[in-house]
Design a protein around this motif. Structure first.
Motif, PDB file in Angstrom:
ATOM      1  N   GLU A  34      38.173  36.366  50.485  1.00  0.00           N
ATOM      2  CA  GLU A  34      39.380  35.890  49.985  1.00  0.00           C
ATOM      3  C   GLU A  34      40.053  34.683  50.657  1.00  0.00           C
ATOM      4  N   ARG A  78      36.593  29.523  46.479  1.00  0.00           N
ATOM      5  CA  ARG A  78      36.374  30.202  45.071  1.00  0.00           C
ATOM      6  C   ARG A  78      35.980  28.855  44.343  1.00  0.00           C
ATOM      7  N   GLN A  81      32.283  28.703  45.060  1.00  0.00           N
ATOM      8  CA  GLN A  81      31.552  29.639  44.309  1.00  0.00           C
ATOM      9  C   GLN A  81      31.383  29.232  42.646  1.00  0.00           C
TER      10      GLN A  81
END
Length: 96
Positions: A34, A78, A81
């Motif tokens: 995160e 993120r 990814q």
């Protein structure tokens, strides 16, 4: 209470500790995912690639989500990814 209504419970403390530590590790890994920005070392670990390979394959692409801050690189976890997911899919489709 009579003997028939009793439940005996035996715990293996070592096994219980191992299970607990495994769960803690899973949560730490989840939390780490995160974190928004990664450095080059974390990117290498995430992609399991060497830095020269990352430079040759990904950093040459202006669409690769990277930020140059002084002489260091930063990468949005993120966005990386998502990029890798697209790149992987496109690479597989080209090979077919």
């Amino acid at each position: 209470m009579n003997e028939e209504s009793l439940i005996k419970l035996y715990l293996n403390e070592d096994e219980l500790k191992a299970m607990y530590l495994e769960e803690v590790q899973k949560h730490l890994e989840s939390f780490e995912m995160e974190v928004m920005l990664m450095n080059s070392k974390q990117l290498k670990q995430l992609l399991n690639l060497s830095w020269p390979t990352i430079e040759k394959v990904f950093l040459v692409d202006p669409n690769f989500p990277s930020i140059r801050i002084g002489n260091k690189w930063a990468f949005n976890r993120r966005e990386v990814q998502k990029y890798i997911d697209r790149w992987s899919k496109n690479t597989r489709e080209k090979e077919e």
